[in-house]
Design a protein around this motif. Structure first.
Motif, mmCIF file in Angstrom:
data_model
loop_
_atom_site.group_PDB
_atom_site.id
_atom_site.type_symbol
_atom_site.label_atom_id
_atom_site.label_comp_id
_atom_site.label_asym_id
_atom_site.label_seq_id
_atom_site.Cartn_x
_atom_site.Cartn_y
_atom_site.Cartn_z
ATOM 1 N N ALA A 11 0.820 -1.213 0.000
ATOM 2 C CA ALA A 11 0.000 0.000 0.000
ATOM 3 C C ALA A 11 0.848 1.256 0.000
ATOM 4 C CB ALA A 11 -0.930 0.000 1.208
ATOM 5 N N ALA A 21 -0.258 -6.917 -4.077
ATOM 6 C CA ALA A 21 -1.310 -6.457 -3.178
ATOM 7 C C ALA A 21 -2.406 -7.518 -3.078
ATOM 8 C CB ALA A 21 -1.883 -5.132 -3.659
ATOM 9 N N VAL A 36 -3.127 -1.133 -9.708
ATOM 10 C CA VAL A 36 -3.162 0.043 -8.836
ATOM 11 C C VAL A 36 -2.996 1.316 -9.678
ATOM 12 C CG1 VAL A 36 -2.009 1.249 -6.940
ATOM 13 C CG2 VAL A 36 -2.211 -1.253 -6.880
ATOM 14 N N SER A 39 -2.436 5.041 -4.632
ATOM 15 C CA SER A 39 -2.488 4.595 -3.255
ATOM 16 C C SER A 39 -2.232 5.813 -2.371
ATOM 17 C CB SER A 39 -1.429 3.519 -3.008
ATOM 18 O OG SER A 39 -1.480 3.075 -1.671
ATOM 19 N N HIS A 41 -2.725 7.650 1.795
ATOM 20 C CA HIS A 41 -2.949 7.466 3.225
ATOM 21 C C HIS A 41 -4.031 8.454 3.642
ATOM 22 C CE1 HIS A 41 -2.079 6.443 7.345
ATOM 23 N NE2 HIS A 41 -2.005 7.722 7.634
ATOM 24 N N ASP A 159 -5.207 3.259 4.661
ATOM 25 C CA ASP A 159 -4.673 3.429 3.321
ATOM 26 C C ASP A 159 -5.791 3.076 2.356
ATOM 27 O OD1 ASP A 159 -2.071 4.116 4.174
ATOM 28 O OD2 ASP A 159 -1.576 2.005 4.414
ATOM 29 N N TYR A 160 -5.956 3.898 1.316
ATOM 30 C CA TYR A 160 -6.934 3.637 0.260
ATOM 31 C C TYR A 160 -6.174 3.344 -1.016
ATOM 32 C CZ TYR A 160 -10.604 5.220 3.355
ATOM 33 O OH TYR A 160 -11.477 5.342 4.403
ATOM 34 N N VAL A 161 -6.493 2.211 -1.618
ATOM 35 C CA VAL A 161 -5.867 1.808 -2.869
ATOM 36 C C VAL A 161 -6.952 1.825 -3.948
ATOM 37 C CG1 VAL A 161 -4.549 -0.003 -4.058
ATOM 38 C CG2 VAL A 161 -4.258 0.338 -1.582
#
Length: 166
Positions: A11, A21, A36, A39, A41, A159-161
């Motif tokens: 991440a 991931a 991805v 990514s 935070h 965390d956003y992916v």
């Protein structure tokens, strides 16, 4: 949990191997075959409202998230009710939860897999099809509520992916 260390590494990469991931995440939120695109935070709060539940007693009910999205030490967007994510480049997505896995502790909100159900603007998020919320810390609200309508927040980070198919 062993997968937490692998996920933290995956991440933290702004771009990288989606396979790494996907292999590191619980099946309920994995997105095999997706790539991805971003990514970030998040630092913010989960907002709860005191409401009557089925048995008539009062309980905290999740209302909405409020968070700042950060990449490489810079604010790159915001996250809010919907759930919505907006990037500073003008692109934005709205998601719907389709999978979850427990956080590392009982104080941590769940990890989520969300399907993107709408897009706005052009930019890095415009091609996203999936959002994962991982590496959560905090966000669960404990304790009783004694007055309907009261609002209370619980600090959280995650965390956003953002991923795209193909």
């Amino acid at each position: 949990m062993n997968y937490l260390k692998s996920v933290t590494l995956a991440a933290s990469l702004l771009t990288g191997s989606a396979a790494l991931a996907a292999d590191s995440l619980p099946d309920a939120i994995a997105a095999p075959g997706e790539t991805v695109v971003l990514s970030v935070h998040a630092e913010g709060a989960q907002v709860y409202e005191c409401k009557a539940v089925a048995d008539g007693k009062l309980a905290w009910s999740f209302r909405e998230p409020i968070a700042t999205l950060i990449a490489e030490g810079k604010t790159v967007g915001r996250h809010y009710a919907g759930p919505n994510w907006e990037n500073v480049d003008g692109s934005a997505v709205t998601g719907r939860a389709i999978g979850n896995a427990p956080g590392a502790t009982t104080s941590d909100i769940a990890w989520l897999k969300l399907e993107v159900i709408s897009r706005r603007g052009n930019g890095v998020l415009s091609g996203a099809t999936t959002v994962q919320r991982i590496n959560t810390s905090g966000g669960q609200l404990a304790g009783a509520c004694d007055k309907a309508g009261l609002l209370k927040s619980a600090p959280y980070s995650a965390d956003y992916v953002f991923l795209r198919k193909g």
